[in-house]
Design an enzyme around this catalytic site. Structure first.
Site, PDB file in Angstrom:
ATOM      1  N   HIS A   1     -15.741 -15.820   7.424  1.00 50.08           N
ATOM      2  CA  HIS A   1     -17.053 -15.182   7.555  1.00 50.08           C
ATOM      3  C   HIS A   1     -17.161 -14.446   8.877  1.00 50.08           C
ATOM      4  O   HIS A   1     -17.286 -15.054   9.933  1.00 50.08           O
ATOM      5  CB  HIS A   1     -18.152 -16.252   7.417  1.00 50.08           C
TER       6      HIS A   1
ATOM      7  N   SER B   1     -21.865 -14.896   3.008  1.00 46.89           N
ATOM      8  CA  SER B   1     -22.665 -15.595   4.013  1.00 46.89           C
ATOM      9  C   SER B   1     -23.538 -16.656   3.377  1.00 46.89           C
ATOM     10  O   SER B   1     -24.133 -17.450   4.089  1.00 46.89           O
ATOM     11  CB  SER B   1     -23.532 -14.637   4.842  1.00 46.89           C
TER      12      SER B   1
ATOM     13  N   GLU C   1     -16.281 -17.540  11.154  1.00 49.47           N
ATOM     14  CA  GLU C   1     -16.411 -18.898  10.633  1.00 49.47           C
ATOM     15  C   GLU C   1     -15.309 -19.089   9.594  1.00 49.47           C
ATOM     16  O   GLU C   1     -15.215 -18.304   8.644  1.00 49.47           O
ATOM     17  CB  GLU C   1     -17.796 -19.115  10.018  1.00 49.47           C
TER      18      GLU C   1
ATOM     19  N   ASN D   1     -25.938 -19.252  10.297  1.00 46.95           N
ATOM     20  CA  ASN D   1     -27.135 -19.006   9.489  1.00 46.95           C
ATOM     21  C   ASN D   1     -27.970 -20.259   9.267  1.00 46.95           C
ATOM     22  O   ASN D   1     -29.090 -20.187   8.781  1.00 46.95           O
ATOM     23  CB  ASN D   1     -26.761 -18.348   8.160  1.00 46.95           C
TER      24      ASN D   1
HETATM   25  P1  NAI Z   1     -22.016  -3.194   1.454  1.00 48.96           P
HETATM   26  O1  NAI Z   1     -23.019  -2.998   0.376  1.00 48.96           O
HETATM   27  O2  NAI Z   1     -22.113  -2.397   2.700  1.00 48.96           O
HETATM   28  O3  NAI Z   1     -20.544  -2.951   0.842  1.00 48.96           O
HETATM   29  C1  NAI Z   1     -20.080  -3.500  -0.357  1.00 48.96           C
HETATM   30  C2  NAI Z   1     -19.012  -2.558  -0.918  1.00 48.96           C
HETATM   31  O4  NAI Z   1     -18.345  -3.221  -1.999  1.00 48.96           O
HETATM   32  C3  NAI Z   1     -19.581  -1.263  -1.498  1.00 48.96           C
HETATM   33  O5  NAI Z   1     -18.897  -0.164  -0.933  1.00 48.96           O
HETATM   34  C4  NAI Z   1     -19.308  -1.370  -3.011  1.00 48.96           C
HETATM   35  O6  NAI Z   1     -18.982  -0.115  -3.577  1.00 48.96           O
HETATM   36  C5  NAI Z   1     -18.108  -2.293  -3.040  1.00 48.96           C
HETATM   37  N1  NAI Z   1     -17.967  -3.082  -4.270  1.00 48.96           N
HETATM   38  C6  NAI Z   1     -18.922  -3.789  -4.905  1.00 48.96           C
HETATM   39  N2  NAI Z   1     -18.387  -4.439  -5.938  1.00 48.96           N
HETATM   40  C7  NAI Z   1     -17.058  -4.152  -5.954  1.00 48.96           C
HETATM   41  C8  NAI Z   1     -15.956  -4.555  -6.771  1.00 48.96           C
HETATM   42  N3  NAI Z   1     -16.121  -5.400  -7.784  1.00 48.96           N
HETATM   43  N4  NAI Z   1     -14.740  -4.055  -6.482  1.00 48.96           N
HETATM   44  C9  NAI Z   1     -14.558  -3.209  -5.454  1.00 48.96           C
HETATM   45  N5  NAI Z   1     -15.561  -2.807  -4.645  1.00 48.96           N
HETATM   46  C10 NAI Z   1     -16.789  -3.270  -4.896  1.00 48.96           C
HETATM   47  O7  NAI Z   1     -22.029  -4.769   1.760  1.00 48.96           O
HETATM   48  P2  NAI Z   1     -21.736  -5.523   3.154  1.00 48.96           P
HETATM   49  O8  NAI Z   1     -22.973  -5.548   3.954  1.00 48.96           O
HETATM   50  O9  NAI Z   1     -20.486  -4.992   3.744  1.00 48.96           O
HETATM   51  O10 NAI Z   1     -21.499  -7.011   2.617  1.00 48.96           O
HETATM   52  C11 NAI Z   1     -20.332  -7.391   1.924  1.00 48.96           C
HETATM   53  C12 NAI Z   1     -20.236  -8.900   1.875  1.00 48.96           C
HETATM   54  O11 NAI Z   1     -20.218  -9.415   3.211  1.00 48.96           O
HETATM   55  C13 NAI Z   1     -21.377  -9.620   1.183  1.00 48.96           C
HETATM   56  O12 NAI Z   1     -20.865 -10.770   0.554  1.00 48.96           O
HETATM   57  C14 NAI Z   1     -22.286 -10.012   2.326  1.00 48.96           C
HETATM   58  O13 NAI Z   1     -23.098 -11.105   2.022  1.00 48.96           O
HETATM   59  C15 NAI Z   1     -21.267 -10.363   3.386  1.00 48.96           C
HETATM   60  N6  NAI Z   1     -21.740 -10.264   4.777  1.00 48.96           N
HETATM   61  C16 NAI Z   1     -22.531  -9.229   5.191  1.00 48.96           C
HETATM   62  C17 NAI Z   1     -22.945  -9.156   6.523  1.00 48.96           C
HETATM   63  C18 NAI Z   1     -23.809  -8.015   6.974  1.00 48.96           C
HETATM   64  O14 NAI Z   1     -24.405  -8.137   8.062  1.00 48.96           O
HETATM   65  N7  NAI Z   1     -23.911  -6.913   6.240  1.00 48.96           N
HETATM   66  C19 NAI Z   1     -22.561 -10.174   7.509  1.00 48.96           C
HETATM   67  C20 NAI Z   1     -21.641 -11.161   6.997  1.00 48.96           C
HETATM   68  C21 NAI Z   1     -21.298 -11.219   5.661  1.00 48.96           C
END
Ligand code: NAI
Length: 396
Positions: free
Chosen positions: A152, A131, A164, A202
């Protein structure tokens, strides 16, 4: 530079096998969407626990949908059967598309894309759910940057229709069209956005928070009154309730990132009051206290009253920002309006809304704020002024 032409035959086809890396909030939601669209999904996470959690959560979601009669039990079983979970990245071999949803760090995402290039075929598409990072910078880390783009999704991904679609500077234009068609086939509402800070949502949504904070900081209205004012004009939640829900750490970080990425443009300047909340650990609902106090998920305290002028001022800033995004060619007028309705549930598209109010009215409000404060923050978008003068419509 030699740029590989996209394989046209392939681009006629829909993505059938999809890898998703990161099984957290977003990855789990996207896995559900792709599986429900009929794709075979390989869901990867570094942690076995995350995969287990994701599986249990999907089972609960599917049970609820069956109970409500929104899915048959066969459909629910088929969706769950289409998702394979693994901790081994190599299992995405053979996928047409891989979307990453791991931690929001450029280095981690670049390393992942490099690893994926060693596993996938040259035609496979690499997408990021970032994001705030530059999709272009991420593509630069790849041997074949022309197959990288941003997809996105918004939280909760299965419920929010917006995606997006963000081409990097290097992305093959054919891939953008292909991605838009595929997102439509997944039942999503795609909006194409230039790779600029905050993309559409955003960026355009910043004044919803920042102008509300500003009005509060000036002592013009209470937090509860500002929230009531925005609810009265059709928003499901007021800005302070929403910031408390998002978390002030997250919301302040997004504003700071956008502000920095725009080289300190005062229009995006973060709020001191919000920084203080973060410093105090008053992060919102999740810590039991933010602008409001909470008893579990329930807000404690009395409701506010709409206050004259508050919603008008925040709306003028939002509309100005939306028009300015079109001015800077971040996205088409159509896509800007789709984005705010389908990504963050705005009651109307901001451009259509501005047109309905009269562009003149919005210009006058911006000029009044600019005159009163003398700040750059309140500059009127040149396009908004043009629209007011020409009497044209964004949608004819
Ligand atoms: P989260 O923290 O809930 O999940 C991330 C997951 O990725 C975790 O389960 C972790 O174990 C895993 N992980 C981390 N590094 C890894 C790797 N190298 N290989 C395999 N698995 C790995 O995060 P979330 O909230 O789902 O966000 C994920 C992405 O989406 C980020 O880039 C965030 O900025 C983006 N995003 C988040 C939104 C939200 O509202 N939470 C909305 C839109 C985008």
């Amino acid at each position: 530079m030699h740029v590989r032409r996209w394989d046209y035959l392939r681009s006629m086809n829909q993505w059938k096998t999809v890898g998703i890396v990161g099984a957290g909030t977003m990855g789990s939601g996207m896995a559900q969407i792709a599986a429900e669209a009929g794709c075979e999904v390989v869901l990867v996470d570094a942690h076995h626990k995350a995969l287990e959690r994701s599986k249990d959560q999907l089972a609960r979601v599917m049970d609820r949908l069956v109970e409500k009669g929104r899915r048959t039990s066969e459909e629910a079983a088929a969706t769950q059967g289409r998702i394979r979970r693994t901790t081994d990245l190599v299992d995405v071999k053979g996928c047409d598309l891989v979307i990453e949803a791991i931690v929001e760090q450029l280095q981690a995402k670049s390393d992942l894309f490099k690893a994926l290039e060693g596993i996938l075929s040259e035609e496979a598409v690499l997408a990021t759910n970032t994001s705030s990072l530059s999709v272009t910078a991420l593509a630069q880390a790849c041997d074949h940057p022309n197959r990288v783009l941003g997809l996105h999704f918004f939280n909760p991904a299965p419920l929010m229709a917006l995606v997006e679609v963000i081409p990097a500077l290097q992305t093959n234009p054919d891939l953008v069209e292909h991605a838009v068609a595929n997102m439509r086939a997944w039942g999503k509402a795609p909006a194409v956005a230039k790779d600029t800070p905050g993309f559409i949502v955003n960026r355009v949504a910043r004044p919803f928070y920042s102008e509300a904070l500003r009005i509060h900081e000036e002592g013009l209205a209470s937090v509860a009154d500002i929230d009531a004012s925005m609810r009265e004009v059709g928003f499901r939640m007021g800005p302070f309730e929403l910031m408390d829900l998002i978390g002030h750490d997250v919301n302040h970080a997004v504003t700071s990132t956008v502000h920095e990425a725009f080289y300190g443009d005062p229009r995006y300047r973060p709020s001191h009051v919000q920084r203080q909340l973060v410093a105090a650990g008053w992060l919102g609902q999740k810590s039991g206290r933010g602008f409001y106090a909470y008893d579990g998920k329930k807000k404690v305290g009395t409701e506010g009253q709409p206050k004259q002028g508050v919603a008008d001022r925040i709306l003028a800033m939002l509309m100005n920002e939306a028009v300015d995004a079109v001015f800077w060619q971040v996205a088409s007028a159509h896509d800007v309006d789709v984005a705010m309705q389908k990504g963050v549930n705005y009651p109307k598209g901001l451009l259509a809304w501005a047109e309905e109010r009269g562009f003149q009215h919005v210009v006058a409000h911006m000029d009044e704020l600019r005159g009163r404060y003398g700040e750059e923050r309140y500059r009127c978008s040149p396009l908004l002024r043009d629209m007011a003068q020409s009497g044209k419509s964004f949608f004819q």
